[in-house]
Structures are given as C-alpha cells and as structure tokens.
Design an enzyme around this catalytic site. Structure first.
Site, PDB file in Angstrom:
ATOM      1  N   SER A 141      43.622  69.903  -5.002  1.00 43.79           N
ATOM      2  CA  SER A 141      44.315  68.647  -4.696  1.00 43.79           C
ATOM      3  C   SER A 141      44.959  68.696  -3.320  1.00 43.79           C
ATOM      4  O   SER A 141      45.403  69.752  -2.858  1.00 43.79           O
ATOM      5  CB  SER A 141      45.393  68.392  -5.752  1.00 43.79           C
ATOM      6  OG  SER A 141      46.250  67.333  -5.362  1.00 43.79           O
ATOM      7  N   TYR A 166      52.653  70.351 -10.376  1.00 41.77           N
ATOM      8  CA  TYR A 166      51.226  70.027 -10.340  1.00 41.77           C
ATOM      9  C   TYR A 166      50.561  70.700  -9.134  1.00 41.77           C
ATOM     10  O   TYR A 166      49.523  71.353  -9.253  1.00 41.77           O
ATOM     11  CB  TYR A 166      51.025  68.514 -10.279  1.00 41.77           C
ATOM     12  CG  TYR A 166      49.596  68.091 -10.031  1.00 41.77           C
ATOM     13  CD1 TYR A 166      48.637  68.221 -11.023  1.00 41.77           C
ATOM     14  CD2 TYR A 166      49.209  67.583  -8.794  1.00 41.77           C
ATOM     15  CE1 TYR A 166      47.318  67.851 -10.797  1.00 41.77           C
ATOM     16  CE2 TYR A 166      47.893  67.200  -8.559  1.00 41.77           C
ATOM     17  CZ  TYR A 166      46.956  67.346  -9.561  1.00 41.77           C
ATOM     18  OH  TYR A 166      45.650  66.979  -9.323  1.00 41.77           O
TER      19      TYR A 166
END
Length: 336
Positions: A141, A166
C-alpha cells in the site's frame, strides 16, 4: 497457469479474477467474506464470477467459467485449511489481494489487522514454501510512505515511519516477503497500490461515500478542509499492472524480491475530484469541512518509473472517465 487469488470477493481481487479468466487462465478464488462492509456487495461480485453456492472450507466450481474457476470461503490465517487447498490444486502462482483494509478502521480494531494482514500473510508465505510455489505477487500500500514529504513517492524512499497500524502491517508484509525470498528462493513482488477506485469499489472509499451522499442530497465530509491530494488510480489500470507482474515476472528482473509503486502518477486535488463527481451526477455537493483524520496523509503521488521500465506499465484512464464509469455503475447497481 493455475493461479490462487486471495481476496477474490474484494474489489481488486474480483476484477483480477475476471481479467485472468478472460486471458484463459485457471483461477481459484479465496475469501472469508467478512462483514467489514456490506456482505451483499461481496456476494454480488462472486455472482458475476458464477459463484452462488458458498460453503465454508469447501471448493465450489463456478457456473459461468465451469472448470476454469473455483471458489472457497476460508480465512487466510487458517493453518489447516490453506495447505489443503494448495495440496489439492497445485498452483503455479499466488496473488495475495486479501487483507483487512482501511486506515481509520485499524485504529479501532487493531487485532483484526494483526490476524489477517500479518498472520494471514505468514500463512501464505509458509504454504508457498511448503508446496513449492515460487511465484508470489502481493498487495502492499502507498500508506507505507507515512509522513514522507518527498514527492513523488519512490520505492527508494525510507518507509520506517508508518502512521497507521494498517500501514505498519503492509510494511511488515514487505519485510516478511524479503525473508522468504532470501531463505527459500520464492520470487515475491510487492505492489504499493495508490488510491484505487472504480466500479464494484468498496463503500468505505471516498468516491463511493461522496457519490452516495451527493445522490441522496446529504452532506459529504471533506477532511483537512479539502487540502488533500491523491493519486487516484482506476481499477482497470491497476489490474493491468498486477497481471503484468504476475504472468511475466520470470521473464524480467533477475531479482527474487521486488517492490513497485502502482498508481496513476497524476495526483488530483480532493476538491477537483469532488467536482468530477458533481459533473457525473449533475448535482452539487454540500461540503462539511473537517480537520485532518488520524492516520491520514496530505498527499500521495506514485513514481512508477520502475514498473513502467520492467513491465511496460502505462495507466490510461483519466480521472473524468474513471469517475464517470463509477457513477454509471453505482446508478445501475443501486437502481438510482
């Protein structure tokens, strides 16, 4: 090739399955179909792939692609179930798109991220090792760049300061992949996705939230008072890049461990993005200007030079066309 796609009921995973099947590959999809967002949307994606009979822990053949597509409902971290799938199917490659998504949600539900994104990914690595799968592409990501203020973001940049759990789990995936590439000769390619959007997208993402609110005459939440920019990347361009790395990685770089940015490389101001949605919906947004959210960053911008050089990656969808395609899908799917 026979390819395992995890997160097959998810946004990117579903589109990836469609593309691989269209190219003639055999695909096994895996997903736990959790309730992080509307389960019906996940089930409807699977219906597009011909899956209507879903059984926990059991491979089910699709009705559209017949013997070319199977699906199994399974947790990624299932250390008994996952090896059985590998043993039965003998995969040539694995594409791990499964993860607990969402930056803000990770602040409230941290253990979910450790279970799915860390333990689940470790289970994938171990099973690839034990069943001699030497070709793994996985989702990382752009959030790993954290507070990096050097623009555009490059894979050469330091990413040791994530600002959400995350992001930390995605950085851990890259480190774990490096270890398995080094120790066991598994070719791993990590793709740092930059703000993916398009038809069948997740309800927690900006374009979905904005379109839904605007069409219903509700206000939209604009964080950091609109002083944000994102490298919005259309789903078709993302899938093209994933497929290129998945199918060609034995033919390109000789390195066993690779990390690439995958984005549009054309950041768009948040207020300009909202303007495009207004144009496609023929409605004016009522904006609720709010401060910055914890875990968010002000801007993202992908340097995709390496992916372009190694795999001829070239995003083609401009923001106006992409937003229009999404709004058209939204109107059709929700009968608006």
């Amino acid at each position: 090739m026979k390819i395992l796609v995890t997160g097959a009921a998810g946004f990117i995973g579903y589109h990836l399955c469609e593309k691989l099947l269209a190219l003639g590959h055999e695909v096994v999809g895996l997903d736990n179909i959790n309730d992080y967002y509307d389960v019906n949307l996940k089930l409807d994606r699977l219906k597009q792939l011909g899956i209507t009979d879903i059984r926990e822990g059991t491979l089910v053949a699709g009705t559209i692609h017949r013997d070319k597509f199977k699906f199994i409902k399974l947790n990624l971290e299932d250390r008994d179930g996952l090896p059985k799938v590998f043993d039965a199917e003998k995969f040539d490659a694995v594409c791990n798109m499964a993860a607990q998504a969402g930056v803000r949600y990770s602040i409230e539900n941290p253990f979910t991220y450790a279970e799915s994104n860390v333990m689940g990914f470790l289970n994938i690595l171990e099973t690839c090792r034990n069943y001699d799968v030497k070709n793994l592409v996985y989702a990382s990501s752009s959030s790993v760049y954290g507070l990096n203020d050097k623009i555009p973001f490059s894979t050469d940049d330091n990413v040791d300061k994530p600002i959400s759990l995350y992001a930390a789990t995605k950085k851990s995936n890259e480190l774990m992949a490096h270890t398995y590439s080094h120790l066991f000769g598994i070719k791993t390619i990590g793709l740092r996705f930059f703000t993916v959007y398009g038809p069948w997208g997740r309800p927690d993402m900006a374009i979905f939230l904005f379109t839904d609110a605007i069409l219903k005459g509700k206000s939209i939440k604009v964080f950091n008072k609109g002083n944000l920019s994102r490298d919005f990347t259309y789903i078709d361009d993302i899938v093209e890049g994933v497929v290129a790395t998945l199918l060609n990685n034995e033919k390109k770089s000789t390195s066993l461990y690779e990390i690439y940015n995958i984005g549009n490389s054309k950041p768009v101001k948040l207020l300009d993005f909202i303007t495009e949605i207004e144009r496609s919906t023929y409605k004016t947004a009522v904006k609720e200007m709010l401060p910055m959210q914890p875990g968010d960053v002000e801007k993202t911008w992908a340097d995709v030079t390496e992916l372009e050089k190694e795999y001829n990656y070239k995003p083609r969808t401009d923001i106006s066309s992409g937003v229009s395609h999404f709004v058209e899908w939204y109107r059709d799917y929700y009968k608006v």
